[in-house]
Design a protein around this motif. Structure first.
Motif, PDB file in Angstrom:
ATOM      1  N   ARG A   1       0.939  -1.529  -0.585  1.00  0.00           N
ATOM      2  CA  ARG A   1      -0.001   0.534  -0.086  1.00  0.00           C
ATOM      3  C   ARG A   1       0.895   1.180   0.036  1.00  0.00           C
ATOM      4  NH1 ARG A   1      -5.240  -0.556   2.095  1.00  0.00           N
ATOM      5  NH2 ARG A   1      -4.945   2.028   1.405  1.00  0.00           N
TER       6      ARG A   1
ATOM      7  N   GLU B   1      -3.575  14.934   5.678  1.00  0.00           N
ATOM      8  CA  GLU B   1      -2.574  14.207   6.082  1.00  0.00           C
ATOM      9  C   GLU B   1      -1.391  14.171   6.436  1.00  0.00           C
ATOM     10  OE1 GLU B   1      -3.485  10.826   4.810  1.00  0.00           O
ATOM     11  OE2 GLU B   1      -5.287  11.605   4.439  1.00  0.00           O
TER      12      GLU B   1
ATOM     13  N   ARG C   1      -3.293  14.603  10.537  1.00  0.00           N
ATOM     14  CA  ARG C   1      -2.523  13.089  10.440  1.00  0.00           C
ATOM     15  C   ARG C   1      -1.204  12.590  10.988  1.00  0.00           C
ATOM     16  NH1 ARG C   1      -6.783  10.335   8.772  1.00  0.00           N
ATOM     17  NH2 ARG C   1      -7.114  11.238   7.287  1.00  0.00           N
TER      18      ARG C   1
ATOM     19  N   LYS D   1      -7.805  -1.095  18.601  1.00  0.00           N
ATOM     20  CA  LYS D   1      -9.282  -0.832  18.469  1.00  0.00           C
ATOM     21  C   LYS D   1      -9.663   0.484  19.751  1.00  0.00           C
ATOM     22  CE  LYS D   1     -13.532  -0.658  16.775  1.00  0.00           C
ATOM     23  NZ  LYS D   1     -14.933  -1.039  15.858  1.00  0.00           N
TER      24      LYS D   1
ATOM     25  N   ARG E   1      -9.921   9.335  20.690  1.00  0.00           N
ATOM     26  CA  ARG E   1     -10.436   9.555  19.745  1.00  0.00           C
ATOM     27  C   ARG E   1     -10.532  11.801  20.056  1.00  0.00           C
ATOM     28  NH1 ARG E   1     -15.983   6.506  20.066  1.00  0.00           N
ATOM     29  NH2 ARG E   1     -16.840   7.493  22.090  1.00  0.00           N
TER      30      ARG E   1
ATOM     31  N   LEU F   1      -6.895   9.785  13.691  1.00  0.00           N
ATOM     32  CA  LEU F   1      -6.555   8.447  13.459  1.00  0.00           C
ATOM     33  C   LEU F   1      -7.406   7.495  14.425  1.00  0.00           C
ATOM     34  CD1 LEU F   1      -3.606   8.606  16.190  1.00  0.00           C
ATOM     35  CD2 LEU F   1      -3.172   8.878  13.396  1.00  0.00           C
ATOM     36  N   TRP F   2      -8.154   8.062  14.784  1.00  0.00           N
ATOM     37  CA  TRP F   2      -9.165   6.665  15.522  1.00  0.00           C
ATOM     38  C   TRP F   2     -11.010   7.183  14.544  1.00  0.00           C
ATOM     39  CZ3 TRP F   2     -12.117   3.323  17.937  1.00  0.00           C
ATOM     40  CH2 TRP F   2     -13.233   3.501  17.636  1.00  0.00           C
ATOM     41  N   ILE F   3     -10.401   7.304  13.285  1.00  0.00           N
ATOM     42  CA  ILE F   3     -11.449   6.879  11.701  1.00  0.00           C
ATOM     43  C   ILE F   3     -10.573   5.861  11.025  1.00  0.00           C
ATOM     44  CG2 ILE F   3     -11.730   8.030   9.666  1.00  0.00           C
ATOM     45  CD1 ILE F   3     -11.771  11.046  10.504  1.00  0.00           C
ATOM     46  N   HIS F   4      -9.849   5.553  11.028  1.00  0.00           N
ATOM     47  CA  HIS F   4      -8.880   4.527  10.373  1.00  0.00           C
ATOM     48  C   HIS F   4      -9.078   3.406  11.487  1.00  0.00           C
ATOM     49  CE1 HIS F   4      -7.016   6.298   7.129  1.00  0.00           C
ATOM     50  NE2 HIS F   4      -6.728   7.472   7.503  1.00  0.00           N
ATOM     51  N   ALA F   5      -8.918   3.207  12.769  1.00  0.00           N
ATOM     52  CA  ALA F   5      -9.004   2.329  13.756  1.00  0.00           C
ATOM     53  C   ALA F   5     -11.003   1.649  14.003  1.00  0.00           C
ATOM     54  CB  ALA F   5      -8.762   2.201  15.259  1.00  0.00           C
ATOM     55  N   GLU F   6     -11.910   2.781  13.821  1.00  0.00           N
ATOM     56  CA  GLU F   6     -13.155   2.772  14.369  1.00  0.00           C
ATOM     57  C   GLU F   6     -13.906   1.270  12.924  1.00  0.00           C
ATOM     58  OE1 GLU F   6     -17.236   5.767  14.295  1.00  0.00           O
ATOM     59  OE2 GLU F   6     -15.262   5.825  13.773  1.00  0.00           O
TER      60      GLU F   6
END
Length: 219
Positions: free
Chosen positions: A39, A55, A58, A112, A119, A125-130
């Motif tokens: 990726r 970004e 982030r 998570k 969050r 960062l939480w957007i990715h882990a949610e």
């Protein structure tokens, strides 16, 4: 604000001048799994200022978070796509892979929970882990049934635990009988020991008295 549309030739030139591909290779070097490295190598620069600032924010949140607290260990995060794809098709997967899946589920759950606790201050960062999967029942079932080496635990089922206990008892009785046999016929043996050949317990018999002992010659 003025919107500028860049031609592909300009983008390619900028990539070469900035050595963007070398930056991606450096980034991929620090990734802990092959999918993450792949990726990283696929990342493309964007001329959208809003996306760039998002970004950067982030990245700053991740940098600040690492300075505040150590995240959960990521050693259990592996590329298990092949095993999961086979399982999705109804194929059997091995004990080691099941143990790795259990470890992966635990690692995702811990990650998570860690990012959920941050969050408010680290929303990007939480957007990715949610969306990380948390399946406590499957994680517990695998942990109760498979040990870290991929072996089935005695506690996997009551019947299995009983059978394995009986097996251990029979095996101990067998070893006791073999030991008694070697002690009783020590004069007929070249050595009072026993070994295993082709899954059978064997004793070393002297050549002369071999007809006095009933059994199968293995060597």
């Amino acid at each position: 604000a003025k919107t500028i549309r860049l031609h592909n030739s300009n983008v390619d030139h900028a990539r070469r001048v900035l050595e963007f591909d070398r930056v991606l290779e450096r980034l991929a070097h620090f990734c802990e799994t092959e999918p993450a490295a792949a990726r990283a190598l696929e990342l493309e620069p964007t001329p959208d200022p809003d996306a760039v600032w998002r970004e950067l924010a982030r990245t700053q949140q991740a940098y600040d978070l690492l300075a505040e607290a150590a995240p959960p260990a990521k050693i259990a995060i592996r590329d298990l796509r092949s095993a999961l794809q086979r399982a999705g098709k109804g194929c059997a997967i091995g004990g080691v892979e099941l143990a790795q899946i259990a470890d992966l589920l635990a690692a995702l759950r811990q990650l998570k929970q860690f990012l959920q606790s941050k969050r408010e201050s680290k929303p990007l960062l939480w957007i990715h882990a949610e969306g990380l999967p948390v399946i406590p029942k499957l994680e517990a079932a695998l942990g109760d049934s498979i040990d870290g080496a991929g072996e089935v635990r005695d506690s996997a089922s009551a019947a299995l635990g009983t059978l394995r206990q009986r097996k251990r008892g029979l095996h101990n009785r067998l070893l006791e009988r073999i030991q008694q046999y070697t002690n009783k016929h020590r004069d007929l043996l070249s050595d009072a020991v026993y070994t295993v050949r082709d899954g059978r317990y064997v004793v070393p018999v002297k050549a002369e008295p071999k007809s006095k002992i009933r059994g199968i010659v293995h060597d």
